[in-house]
Design an enzyme around this catalytic site. Structure first.
Site, PDB file in Angstrom:
ATOM      1  N   LYS A  24       0.836  -1.209   0.000  1.00  0.00           N
ATOM      2  CA  LYS A  24       0.000   0.000   0.000  1.00  0.00           C
ATOM      3  C   LYS A  24       0.866   1.253   0.000  1.00  0.00           C
ATOM      4  CE  LYS A  24      -1.750   1.665   4.079  1.00  0.00           C
ATOM      5  NZ  LYS A  24      -1.504   3.103   4.255  1.00  0.00           N
ATOM      6  N   ASN A  25       1.843   1.295   0.913  1.00  0.00           N
ATOM      7  CA  ASN A  25       2.611   2.526   1.089  1.00  0.00           C
ATOM      8  C   ASN A  25       3.539   2.824  -0.078  1.00  0.00           C
ATOM      9  OD1 ASN A  25       1.301   2.942   3.439  1.00  0.00           O
ATOM     10  ND2 ASN A  25       3.018   2.426   4.795  1.00  0.00           N
ATOM     11  N   ARG A  94      -4.531  10.905   4.530  1.00  0.00           N
ATOM     12  CA  ARG A  94      -3.445  11.847   4.694  1.00  0.00           C
ATOM     13  C   ARG A  94      -2.368  11.695   3.611  1.00  0.00           C
ATOM     14  NH1 ARG A  94       1.075  12.585   7.085  1.00  0.00           N
ATOM     15  NH2 ARG A  94       1.432  14.506   8.241  1.00  0.00           N
ATOM     16  N   CYS A 118      -4.644  13.483  13.174  1.00  0.00           N
ATOM     17  CA  CYS A 118      -4.833  12.075  12.838  1.00  0.00           C
ATOM     18  C   CYS A 118      -4.841  11.311  14.147  1.00  0.00           C
ATOM     19  CB  CYS A 118      -3.699  11.648  11.933  1.00  0.00           C
ATOM     20  SG  CYS A 118      -3.449   9.900  11.847  1.00  0.00           S
ATOM     21  N   ARG A 123       1.117  14.263  13.476  1.00  0.00           N
ATOM     22  CA  ARG A 123       1.578  14.015  12.105  1.00  0.00           C
ATOM     23  C   ARG A 123       1.750  15.312  11.325  1.00  0.00           C
ATOM     24  NH1 ARG A 123      -0.814   8.405   9.812  1.00  0.00           N
ATOM     25  NH2 ARG A 123       1.093   8.480   8.627  1.00  0.00           N
ATOM     26  N   ASP A 309       4.296   0.144  12.093  1.00  0.00           N
ATOM     27  CA  ASP A 309       3.086  -0.449  11.532  1.00  0.00           C
ATOM     28  C   ASP A 309       2.908  -1.924  11.929  1.00  0.00           C
ATOM     29  OD1 ASP A 309       2.487   1.955  10.410  1.00  0.00           O
ATOM     30  OD2 ASP A 309       3.013   1.415   8.360  1.00  0.00           O
ATOM     31  N   ARG A 401      -8.944  -0.241   4.417  1.00  0.00           N
ATOM     32  CA  ARG A 401      -8.039   0.777   3.862  1.00  0.00           C
ATOM     33  C   ARG A 401      -6.728   0.146   3.394  1.00  0.00           C
ATOM     34  NH1 ARG A 401      -6.138   4.935   7.802  1.00  0.00           N
ATOM     35  NH2 ARG A 401      -4.707   5.071   6.057  1.00  0.00           N
TER      36      ARG A 401
HETATM   37  C1  UD1 Z   1       4.485   6.559   6.478  1.00  0.00           C
HETATM   38  C2  UD1 Z   1       3.529   5.402   6.288  1.00  0.00           C
HETATM   39  C3  UD1 Z   1       3.001   4.894   7.641  1.00  0.00           C
HETATM   40  C4  UD1 Z   1       4.170   4.547   8.551  1.00  0.00           C
HETATM   41  C5  UD1 Z   1       5.127   5.726   8.643  1.00  0.00           C
HETATM   42  C6  UD1 Z   1       6.373   5.420   9.449  1.00  0.00           C
HETATM   43  C7  UD1 Z   1       2.481   5.909   4.183  1.00  0.00           C
HETATM   44  C8  UD1 Z   1       1.241   6.261   3.455  1.00  0.00           C
HETATM   45  N1  UD1 Z   1       2.393   5.861   5.502  1.00  0.00           N
HETATM   46  O1  UD1 Z   1       3.758   7.635   7.068  1.00  0.00           O
HETATM   47  O2  UD1 Z   1       2.211   3.728   7.388  1.00  0.00           O
HETATM   48  O3  UD1 Z   1       3.663   4.279   9.842  1.00  0.00           O
HETATM   49  O4  UD1 Z   1       5.551   6.129   7.318  1.00  0.00           O
HETATM   50  O5  UD1 Z   1       7.006   4.295   8.935  1.00  0.00           O
HETATM   51  O6  UD1 Z   1       3.512   5.635   3.575  1.00  0.00           O
HETATM   52  N2  UD1 Z   1       6.838  14.102  11.158  1.00  0.00           N
HETATM   53  C9  UD1 Z   1       6.997  15.420  11.516  1.00  0.00           C
HETATM   54  N3  UD1 Z   1       7.100  16.352  10.516  1.00  0.00           N
HETATM   55  C10 UD1 Z   1       7.046  15.998   9.194  1.00  0.00           C
HETATM   56  C11 UD1 Z   1       6.879  14.651   8.842  1.00  0.00           C
HETATM   57  C12 UD1 Z   1       6.767  13.704   9.846  1.00  0.00           C
HETATM   58  O7  UD1 Z   1       7.055  15.759  12.689  1.00  0.00           O
HETATM   59  O8  UD1 Z   1       7.143  16.889   8.326  1.00  0.00           O
HETATM   60  C13 UD1 Z   1       6.723  13.083  12.218  1.00  0.00           C
HETATM   61  C14 UD1 Z   1       5.353  12.428  12.223  1.00  0.00           C
HETATM   62  O9  UD1 Z   1       4.448  13.175  12.987  1.00  0.00           O
HETATM   63  C15 UD1 Z   1       5.662  11.080  12.827  1.00  0.00           C
HETATM   64  C16 UD1 Z   1       7.069  10.777  12.334  1.00  0.00           C
HETATM   65  O10 UD1 Z   1       7.621  12.024  11.941  1.00  0.00           O
HETATM   66  O11 UD1 Z   1       5.670  11.181  14.228  1.00  0.00           O
HETATM   67  C17 UD1 Z   1       7.130   9.782  11.189  1.00  0.00           C
HETATM   68  O12 UD1 Z   1       6.399  10.258  10.103  1.00  0.00           O
HETATM   69  P1  UD1 Z   1       6.683   9.841   8.600  1.00  0.00           P
HETATM   70  O13 UD1 Z   1       7.892   8.987   8.537  1.00  0.00           O
HETATM   71  O14 UD1 Z   1       6.660  11.079   7.769  1.00  0.00           O
HETATM   72  O15 UD1 Z   1       5.427   8.946   8.269  1.00  0.00           O
HETATM   73  P2  UD1 Z   1       4.374   9.102   7.097  1.00  0.00           P
HETATM   74  O16 UD1 Z   1       5.077   9.363   5.807  1.00  0.00           O
HETATM   75  O17 UD1 Z   1       3.288  10.021   7.498  1.00  0.00           O
END
Ligand code: UD1
Length: 427
Positions: A24-25, A94, A118, A123, A309, A401
């Protein structure tokens, strides 16, 4: 009010072979990347799940034509002429934010609804913005929309991420491939899905090296030189890990095919530490267990650390293991909602900030429970398989999902599980 639920009878059976779907991701970001080419991109091994449908809607509202034949998606971007993504779609998923980088790359401008909060934490997207700003993007927030412009074009830069964010790395990568000159992303996320995205971008004519490591280098190419391509999505390591956790829980041999075992190294190490035997081949993993599950310590971390995850699925294993385990969540704030539901089934879990102390219990009891997110939902269904009596899992739209035909796959492994429409109040 009627609601579809999953009903599980605890029959202690889960054994045989199952195929992992495409990740999915990965697929979500590959779909977004298709926006960078003018033509028809074909993506194979795309899972049939509702998040993919929503991303299809996002692309359609930008002007793309998206069609599906089995597990192959065709995305025709020739008529893409809009650069705005509405809140109705971003609030449903998201990951819609991952069109930001490709839209900026294609049009130099983008207008994307700000994602709201979320259930698994705040996030934020600050790292996406800081990285893109380094490439020359200007942002302002107007009426709930993030508006991006590039008055002086996109220019390569050296970006150091505060944290190896998956989403920020991907957005930066997708804008950098058409930026002028050289870009370095340091402290990049190393998830296998990032390497998958880079491989597809390279098939489109981009010049990306180092993806999958913490330093990614990109030599920008003109947008017009990118072309549509055909690409096969990598297997879903989280879906695979969920089934393997199920096998470990029940204790009968279970094989997952269609997955590179290297994607799950840390999770497989934990299964071994908990008393399982793990055997791997090129694209398959078998788990067996002949003795009781043992307590362990788990800390979620960015890849190649233990994936957040799979935290709920492994917390379930800890709940049924001999001894006391500690599970620490380092990636997301507030990702322990699952513990409360599992406690309703008899688990003994105490939460202290981002640590969970899990005292193993002899058995779980079937109960009505609700999915709080997709991974928690999948884990609750597994819990039902070993619980005494019947478990009813509510809010299964979360599971839909991210898991293709979860119930069908579990049935093929012998579990007594079914979907049913129920009348009455929802949880
Ligand atoms: C992606 C995956 C999700 C997985 C996560 C971590 C998808 C669609 N989702 O989510 O399933 O759990 O990676 O492996 O691919 N953060 C900030 N600022 C930012 C970006 C992130 O503070 O600009 C924080 C987030 O709040 C979170 C952490 O960093 O606490 C990790 O986020 P991130 O690695 O960006 O995860 P996603 O891309 O949202």
């Amino acid at each position: 009010m009627s609601e579809e639920v999953i009903i599980v009878r605890g029959n202690n059976t889960l054994t045989g072979e199952v195929n992992a779907s495409g990740a999915k991701n990965s697929a979500l970001k590959l779909m977004a990347a298709a926006l960078l080419a003018n033509g028809t991109t074909k993506l194979h091994n795309v899972p049939v799940i509702s998040d993919i449908t929503i991303m299809g809607e996002v692309l359609k509202c930008l002007g793309a034509r998206v069609t599906r034949e089995g597990h192959t998606l065709s995305i025709d971007t020739v008529n893409v002429d809009k650069h705005e993504t509405p809140y109705e779609l971003v609030s449903k998923m998201r990951a819609s934010i991952s069109v930001l980088g490709p839209l900026i790359g294609r049009f130099g401008v983008a207008r994307v609804a700000m994602p709201g909060g979320c259930q698994i934490g705040a996030r934020k997207i600050d790292m996406h913005l800081v990285g893109l700003e380094a490439l020359g993007v200007h942002f302002r927030v107007q009426h709930g929309f993030l508006e991006a412009t590039t008055p002086n074009g996109l220019v390569g830069a050296h970006v150091v991420l505060d944290f190896p964010s998956v989403g920020a790395t991907e957005n930066l990568l997708m804008a950098a491939v058409v930026s002028e000159g050289h870009t370095v992303i340091e402290n990049a996320a190393r998830e296998p899905e990032i390497a998958d995205l880079a491989n597809m971008l390279n098939s489109m004519g981009a010049r990306v090296t180092g993806a999958g490591s913490s330093i990614i280098e990109i030599e920008g190419v003109p947008l017009e030189s990118l072309h549509a391509c055909e690409h096969t999505t990598v297997g879903d390591r989280i879906e695979a890990g969920t089934f393997l956790a199920g096998g470990a829980l029940v204790g009968q041999p279970l094989t997952v095919r269609g997955i590179d075992p290297g994607f799950l190294r840390m999770a497989l190490m934990k299964l071994t530490a908990m008393g399982c035997e793990v055997e791997t081949g090129d694209d398959w993993i078998t788990v067996r267990r002949y003795r009781p599950l043992q307590a362990t310590e788990i800390q979620t971390l960015p890849h190649p650390g233990f994936p957040t995850d799979l935290q709920a699925q492994f917390m379930l294993l800890c709940a049924c293991a001999q001894g006391n385990s500690v599970v620490t969540e380092n990636v997301f704030e507030n990702r322990f909602m699952f513990a409360a539901e599992l406690s309703r089934m008899g688990a003994d879990i105490t939460i202290d900030d981002h640590h969970a102390l899990v005292r193993g219990v002899d058995h779980l009891q079937g109960a009505p429970v609700k999915s709080t997110d997709l991974r928690a939902g999948a884990a609750l269904v597994l819990a039902g398989i070993v619980a005494e009596g019947e478990t009813k899992v509510y809010r299964i739209e979360h599971i839909d999902r991210g898991y293709e035909d979860y119930v069908g796959k579990l049935q093929s492994l012998g579990a007594d599980v079914r979907r049913e429409m129920l009348d009455g109040p929802s949880l």
